[in-house]
Design a protein around this motif. Structure first.
Motif, PDB file in Angstrom:
ATOM      1  N   ILE A 104       0.904  -1.130  -0.022  1.00  0.00           N
ATOM      2  CA  ILE A 104      -0.038  -0.113   0.026  1.00  0.00           C
ATOM      3  C   ILE A 104       0.911   1.219   0.143  1.00  0.00           C
ATOM      4  O   ILE A 104       1.856   1.431   0.758  1.00  0.00           O
ATOM      5  CB  ILE A 104      -0.889   0.031   1.061  1.00  0.00           C
ATOM      6  N   LYS A 105       0.675   2.139  -0.914  1.00  0.00           N
ATOM      7  CA  LYS A 105       1.725   3.170  -1.157  1.00  0.00           C
ATOM      8  C   LYS A 105       0.873   4.499  -1.061  1.00  0.00           C
ATOM      9  O   LYS A 105      -0.352   4.600  -1.390  1.00  0.00           O
ATOM     10  CB  LYS A 105       2.189   3.380  -2.409  1.00  0.00           C
ATOM     11  N   SER A 106       1.393   5.489  -0.164  1.00  0.00           N
ATOM     12  CA  SER A 106       0.577   6.903   0.026  1.00  0.00           C
ATOM     13  C   SER A 106       1.992   7.948  -0.333  1.00  0.00           C
ATOM     14  O   SER A 106       2.910   7.755   0.065  1.00  0.00           O
ATOM     15  CB  SER A 106       0.274   6.995   1.576  1.00  0.00           C
ATOM     16  N   ILE A 107       1.482   8.765  -1.222  1.00  0.00           N
ATOM     17  CA  ILE A 107       2.222   9.938  -1.812  1.00  0.00           C
ATOM     18  C   ILE A 107       1.250  10.849  -1.565  1.00  0.00           C
ATOM     19  O   ILE A 107       0.435  11.433  -1.904  1.00  0.00           O
ATOM     20  CB  ILE A 107       2.542   9.693  -3.128  1.00  0.00           C
ATOM     21  N   ASN A 108       2.365  11.981  -0.752  1.00  0.00           N
ATOM     22  CA  ASN A 108       1.635  13.367  -0.807  1.00  0.00           C
ATOM     23  C   ASN A 108       2.780  14.666  -0.935  1.00  0.00           C
ATOM     24  O   ASN A 108       3.352  14.649  -0.004  1.00  0.00           O
ATOM     25  CB  ASN A 108       1.201  13.605   0.750  1.00  0.00           C
ATOM     26  N   GLU A 109       2.843  14.842  -2.250  1.00  0.00           N
ATOM     27  CA  GLU A 109       3.602  15.800  -2.690  1.00  0.00           C
ATOM     28  C   GLU A 109       3.286  16.972  -3.435  1.00  0.00           C
ATOM     29  O   GLU A 109       2.713  17.008  -4.562  1.00  0.00           O
ATOM     30  CB  GLU A 109       4.611  15.172  -3.624  1.00  0.00           C
ATOM     31  N   GLY A 110       2.959  18.180  -2.657  1.00  0.00           N
ATOM     32  CA  GLY A 110       2.361  19.430  -3.309  1.00  0.00           C
ATOM     33  C   GLY A 110       0.937  19.146  -3.686  1.00  0.00           C
ATOM     34  O   GLY A 110       0.060  18.705  -2.779  1.00  0.00           O
ATOM     35  N   GLU A 111       0.745  19.377  -5.079  1.00  0.00           N
ATOM     36  CA  GLU A 111      -0.725  19.412  -5.698  1.00  0.00           C
ATOM     37  C   GLU A 111      -1.064  17.801  -5.731  1.00  0.00           C
ATOM     38  O   GLU A 111      -2.038  17.520  -6.398  1.00  0.00           O
ATOM     39  CB  GLU A 111      -0.951  20.058  -6.772  1.00  0.00           C
ATOM     40  N   CYS A 112      -0.321  16.663  -5.634  1.00  0.00           N
ATOM     41  CA  CYS A 112      -0.372  15.583  -6.067  1.00  0.00           C
ATOM     42  C   CYS A 112      -0.408  14.688  -4.783  1.00  0.00           C
ATOM     43  O   CYS A 112       0.491  14.491  -3.921  1.00  0.00           O
ATOM     44  CB  CYS A 112       0.857  14.929  -6.930  1.00  0.00           C
ATOM     45  N   GLN A 113      -1.612  13.848  -4.601  1.00  0.00           N
ATOM     46  CA  GLN A 113      -1.872  13.188  -3.719  1.00  0.00           C
ATOM     47  C   GLN A 113      -2.277  11.807  -4.325  1.00  0.00           C
ATOM     48  O   GLN A 113      -3.191  11.446  -5.165  1.00  0.00           O
ATOM     49  CB  GLN A 113      -3.084  13.530  -2.890  1.00  0.00           C
ATOM     50  N   ILE A 114      -1.620  10.508  -4.063  1.00  0.00           N
ATOM     51  CA  ILE A 114      -1.819   9.179  -4.454  1.00  0.00           C
ATOM     52  C   ILE A 114      -2.042   8.005  -3.129  1.00  0.00           C
ATOM     53  O   ILE A 114      -1.252   8.205  -2.332  1.00  0.00           O
ATOM     54  CB  ILE A 114      -0.757   8.851  -5.292  1.00  0.00           C
ATOM     55  N   LEU A 115      -3.077   7.332  -3.395  1.00  0.00           N
ATOM     56  CA  LEU A 115      -3.108   6.113  -2.347  1.00  0.00           C
ATOM     57  C   LEU A 115      -3.082   5.018  -3.432  1.00  0.00           C
ATOM     58  O   LEU A 115      -4.053   4.982  -4.459  1.00  0.00           O
ATOM     59  CB  LEU A 115      -4.413   6.054  -1.483  1.00  0.00           C
ATOM     60  N   ALA A 116      -2.556   3.885  -3.331  1.00  0.00           N
ATOM     61  CA  ALA A 116      -2.511   2.827  -4.230  1.00  0.00           C
ATOM     62  C   ALA A 116      -2.419   1.391  -3.336  1.00  0.00           C
ATOM     63  O   ALA A 116      -1.491   1.402  -2.549  1.00  0.00           O
ATOM     64  CB  ALA A 116      -1.270   2.799  -5.155  1.00  0.00           C
TER      65      ALA A 116
END
Length: 203
Positions: A104-116
């Motif tokens: 499970i990956k979570s990315i929060n970089e500026g205007e980009c948020q991702i949960l996979a």
């Protein structure tokens, strides 16, 4: 290359054998604040595996903990997902198809948020050295993604390296897996994943 595309390449496994499939749905929010709210709500739904069947419309999904016990909570790495697809199941999977949450990956970089969530076919959880209990070989992965890029929200499913599992289990299992796997290769699994990603984005 944008941060969004770089993130996709880092999350979705590379395609090297068999077939692949991509299902995507998107919504554009009126403001960043509205987009963040929609992302958070959709991410919560993505982790609620037991509700996926309401959106997918065909199969039923049950989250199981690492010990093979039903779990009524958000998904975690190492959990299993028991899938009840239409028609007879396999003997190897005790009537079901099984995948395990690999990452499970979570990315929060500026205007980009991702949960996979990345899942892979596996053995029945009570058969530690068992054979793959899924109609696809364990080369296959499914990557489920919820993403916010500014005010754009997407829900996605990416199948990679999909090869029918015709080498394990009984003669019956092999035949069943061939039929179901070929149906998937012909695109018959696409409507289910398209329904799922659309359902994740609904209010």
């Amino acid at each position: 290359m944008t941060m969004e595309n770089q993130s996709d390449q880092n999350i979705i496994p590379q395609q090297y054998t068999g077939t692949s499939m991509d299902a995507l749905e998107e919504r554009i929010s009126a403001s960043t604040e509205e987009a963040i709210t929609l992302f958070n709500r959709t991410a919560t739904k993505l982790l609620s595996i037991n509700d996926w069947g309401k959106y997918a419309g065909m199969s039923a999904f049950q989250l199981m903990d690492p010990h093979g016990i039903k779990a009524e909570r958000a998904a975690e790495e190492g959990d299993f997902i028991r899938i009840d697809i239409p028609g007879p199941g396999t003997h190897t999977g005790k009537g079901y198809d099984w995948v395990r949450i690999q990452e499970i990956k979570s990315i929060n970089e500026g205007e980009c948020q991702i949960l996979a969530i990345i899942v892979r076919p596996c053995a029945h959880p009570l058969e530690k050295e068992g054979k793959t209990a899924h109609f696809l070989k364990d080369t296959a992965t499914s990557t489920f993604i919820v993403k916010r890029n500014g005010v754009r929200i997407t829900a996605e499913e990416h199948g990679r390296n999909e090869v029918p599992n015709t080498e394990t289990g009984s003669v019956y299992d092999k035949g069943r897996n061939f039929i179901v796997g070929m149906a998937g290769k012909l695109g018959l699994s696409y409507p289910q994943w398209k329904s799922l990603v659309k359902g994740l984005l609904k209010d």
